[in-house]
Motif scaffolding. Sequence first.
Motif, PDB file in Angstrom:
ATOM      1  N   ARG A  35       0.845  -1.189   0.000  1.00  0.00           N
ATOM      2  CA  ARG A  35       0.000   0.000   0.000  1.00  0.00           C
ATOM      3  C   ARG A  35       0.884   1.245   0.000  1.00  0.00           C
ATOM      4  NH1 ARG A  35      -5.363  -0.912   1.130  1.00  0.00           N
ATOM      5  NH2 ARG A  35      -5.875  -2.968   1.963  1.00  0.00           N
ATOM      6  N   VAL A  36       0.354   2.294  -0.603  1.00  0.00           N
ATOM      7  CA  VAL A  36       1.002   3.600  -0.565  1.00  0.00           C
ATOM      8  C   VAL A  36       0.100   4.532   0.224  1.00  0.00           C
ATOM      9  CG1 VAL A  36       1.744   5.578  -1.931  1.00  0.00           C
ATOM     10  CG2 VAL A  36       2.228   3.261  -2.726  1.00  0.00           C
ATOM     11  N   ASN A  37       0.663   5.208   1.205  1.00  0.00           N
ATOM     12  CA  ASN A  37      -0.115   6.099   2.062  1.00  0.00           C
ATOM     13  C   ASN A  37       0.344   7.557   1.906  1.00  0.00           C
ATOM     14  OD1 ASN A  37      -1.634   3.998   3.426  1.00  0.00           O
ATOM     15  ND2 ASN A  37       0.255   3.501   4.519  1.00  0.00           N
ATOM     16  N   GLY A  38      -0.617   8.468   1.946  1.00  0.00           N
ATOM     17  CA  GLY A  38      -0.295   9.892   2.013  1.00  0.00           C
ATOM     18  C   GLY A  38      -0.190  10.592   0.681  1.00  0.00           C
ATOM     19  N   ASP A  39       0.692  10.133  -0.199  1.00  0.00           N
ATOM     20  CA  ASP A  39       0.902  10.806  -1.480  1.00  0.00           C
ATOM     21  C   ASP A  39       1.580   9.842  -2.437  1.00  0.00           C
ATOM     22  OD1 ASP A  39       0.950  12.802  -3.404  1.00  0.00           O
ATOM     23  OD2 ASP A  39       1.717  14.326  -2.033  1.00  0.00           O
ATOM     24  N   ILE A  40       1.743  10.282  -3.667  1.00  0.00           N
ATOM     25  CA  ILE A  40       2.385   9.464  -4.688  1.00  0.00           C
ATOM     26  C   ILE A  40       3.817   9.128  -4.269  1.00  0.00           C
ATOM     27  CG2 ILE A  40       3.233   9.476  -7.072  1.00  0.00           C
ATOM     28  CD1 ILE A  40       0.881  11.355  -7.724  1.00  0.00           C
ATOM     29  N   VAL A  41       4.211   7.899  -4.476  1.00  0.00           N
ATOM     30  CA  VAL A  41       5.608   7.494  -4.306  1.00  0.00           C
ATOM     31  C   VAL A  41       6.212   7.351  -5.692  1.00  0.00           C
ATOM     32  CG1 VAL A  41       7.166   5.658  -3.566  1.00  0.00           C
ATOM     33  CG2 VAL A  41       5.305   6.367  -2.084  1.00  0.00           C
ATOM     34  N   ALA A  42       7.262   8.135  -5.958  1.00  0.00           N
ATOM     35  CA  ALA A  42       7.871   8.156  -7.287  1.00  0.00           C
ATOM     36  C   ALA A  42       9.099   7.259  -7.337  1.00  0.00           C
ATOM     37  CB  ALA A  42       8.266   9.594  -7.651  1.00  0.00           C
ATOM     38  N   GLY A  43       9.198   6.474  -8.416  1.00  0.00           N
ATOM     39  CA  GLY A  43      10.392   5.689  -8.687  1.00  0.00           C
ATOM     40  C   GLY A  43      10.763   4.710  -7.594  1.00  0.00           C
ATOM     41  N   LEU A  44       9.772   3.969  -7.081  1.00  0.00           N
ATOM     42  CA  LEU A  44      10.052   2.996  -6.029  1.00  0.00           C
ATOM     43  C   LEU A  44      10.905   1.861  -6.581  1.00  0.00           C
ATOM     44  CD1 LEU A  44       9.394   2.268  -3.049  1.00  0.00           C
ATOM     45  CD2 LEU A  44       7.475   0.926  -3.924  1.00  0.00           C
ATOM     46  N   THR A  45      11.993   1.544  -5.905  1.00  0.00           N
ATOM     47  CA  THR A  45      12.875   0.462  -6.331  1.00  0.00           C
ATOM     48  C   THR A  45      13.030  -0.574  -5.223  1.00  0.00           C
ATOM     49  OG1 THR A  45      14.893   1.573  -5.555  1.00  0.00           O
ATOM     50  CG2 THR A  45      14.204   1.992  -7.828  1.00  0.00           C
ATOM     51  N   TYR A  46      13.348  -1.779  -5.652  1.00  0.00           N
ATOM     52  CA  TYR A  46      13.536  -2.919  -4.762  1.00  0.00           C
ATOM     53  C   TYR A  46      14.946  -3.447  -5.023  1.00  0.00           C
ATOM     54  CZ  TYR A  46      12.924  -7.923  -3.499  1.00  0.00           C
ATOM     55  OH  TYR A  46      13.078  -9.200  -3.002  1.00  0.00           O
ATOM     56  N   ALA A  47      15.851  -3.231  -4.077  1.00  0.00           N
ATOM     57  CA  ALA A  47      17.241  -3.644  -4.242  1.00  0.00           C
ATOM     58  C   ALA A  47      17.518  -4.864  -3.372  1.00  0.00           C
ATOM     59  CB  ALA A  47      18.187  -2.511  -3.869  1.00  0.00           C
ATOM     60  N   THR A  48      18.202  -5.848  -3.946  1.00  0.00           N
ATOM     61  CA  THR A  48      18.498  -7.103  -3.253  1.00  0.00           C
ATOM     62  C   THR A  48      20.001  -7.343  -3.217  1.00  0.00           C
ATOM     63  OG1 THR A  48      16.411  -8.092  -3.992  1.00  0.00           O
ATOM     64  CG2 THR A  48      18.135  -9.593  -3.272  1.00  0.00           C
ATOM     65  N   LYS A  49      20.482  -7.756  -2.054  1.00  0.00           N
ATOM     66  CA  LYS A  49      21.869  -8.181  -1.912  1.00  0.00           C
ATOM     67  C   LYS A  49      21.880  -9.592  -1.331  1.00  0.00           C
ATOM     68  CE  LYS A  49      23.963  -3.607  -1.372  1.00  0.00           C
ATOM     69  NZ  LYS A  49      24.817  -2.735  -0.511  1.00  0.00           N
ATOM     70  N   ILE A  50      22.679 -10.457  -1.929  1.00  0.00           N
ATOM     71  CA  ILE A  50      22.719 -11.867  -1.522  1.00  0.00           C
ATOM     72  C   ILE A  50      24.115 -12.207  -1.023  1.00  0.00           C
ATOM     73  CG2 ILE A  50      22.366 -14.246  -2.278  1.00  0.00           C
ATOM     74  CD1 ILE A  50      20.573 -13.170  -4.500  1.00  0.00           C
ATOM     75  N   LYS A  51      24.160 -12.851   0.139  1.00  0.00           N
ATOM     76  CA  LYS A  51      25.432 -13.286   0.713  1.00  0.00           C
ATOM     77  C   LYS A  51      25.368 -14.772   1.048  1.00  0.00           C
ATOM     78  CE  LYS A  51      26.819  -8.914   2.894  1.00  0.00           C
ATOM     79  NZ  LYS A  51      27.232  -8.281   4.178  1.00  0.00           N
ATOM     80  N   LYS A  52      26.514 -15.417   0.946  1.00  0.00           N
ATOM     81  CA  LYS A  52      26.659 -16.798   1.388  1.00  0.00           C
ATOM     82  C   LYS A  52      27.956 -16.881   2.190  1.00  0.00           C
ATOM     83  CE  LYS A  52      26.512 -21.632  -0.078  1.00  0.00           C
ATOM     84  NZ  LYS A  52      26.482 -22.580  -1.218  1.00  0.00           N
ATOM     85  N   LEU A  53      27.840 -17.368   3.414  1.00  0.00           N
ATOM     86  CA  LEU A  53      28.990 -17.416   4.319  1.00  0.00           C
ATOM     87  C   LEU A  53      29.620 -16.031   4.467  1.00  0.00           C
ATOM     88  CD1 LEU A  53      30.652 -20.740   3.110  1.00  0.00           C
ATOM     89  CD2 LEU A  53      29.118 -20.405   5.056  1.00  0.00           C
TER      90      LEU A  53
END
Length: 214
Positions: A125-143
């Motif tokens: 959900r987005v609350n309050g006002d428009i959210v511009a350019g929302l990004t989802y960044a992922t970092k993966i680690k092993k050991l």
Amino acid sequence: MAAQVDAAAAGELAESQATEDAAVATMDAEQQAAAGYAEDANALKGINDILNADAEDESLRKYKEQLLGAAAQGNVGDSSGPRVQIESFDVLFEDGHPEICFPGGDVTELVIKEKANYKFRIKFRVNGDIVAGLTYATKIKKLSVAIDSDETVLGSYPPAPEPHEFIFPRHDWFEAPSGMLGRGAYTITNVYTDADGVEHLRTSFSVKIKKDWE
């Protein structure tokens, strides 16, 4: 005569920009990327800015209200809550294995069979006002060693009574690693950030790649 032409041109330009701003606010990420808006913070304005521009033009006002939906009528969600609120973080599988759902995006531990094809679905959900350019960044680690990172542009979204939904990859599947080197425990860190650099949410959880689902 030239002054009249300039004034008319300026009016048409203002009307065109207001319509474009409202339309961009309702595009999904794929549409925005194709149109070149996905990472342009200046391409979007707040809801009030969009609605107040050329407010005297009744047809344009109705068109913008249609594009913005409930947000144009003042339904902007819970303004006292977080700007971006994750409703559910889900994992979908190509082979028909039951989807795995984490309400509230609260992922604790995820088990995936090696070589399984999967994709993610985020409901938010987005609350309050428009959210511009929302990004989802992922970092993966092993050991404790970083082995991969990725960033997905979710897009720009206005507040709405129903959660927005984004599935990625949209047209393909991720494949889980396999073999002795591929199996094991991974640590995933996800960060949700908008075009202004505001971090809305950060989550970290463990993913275990096994020979089977159990």
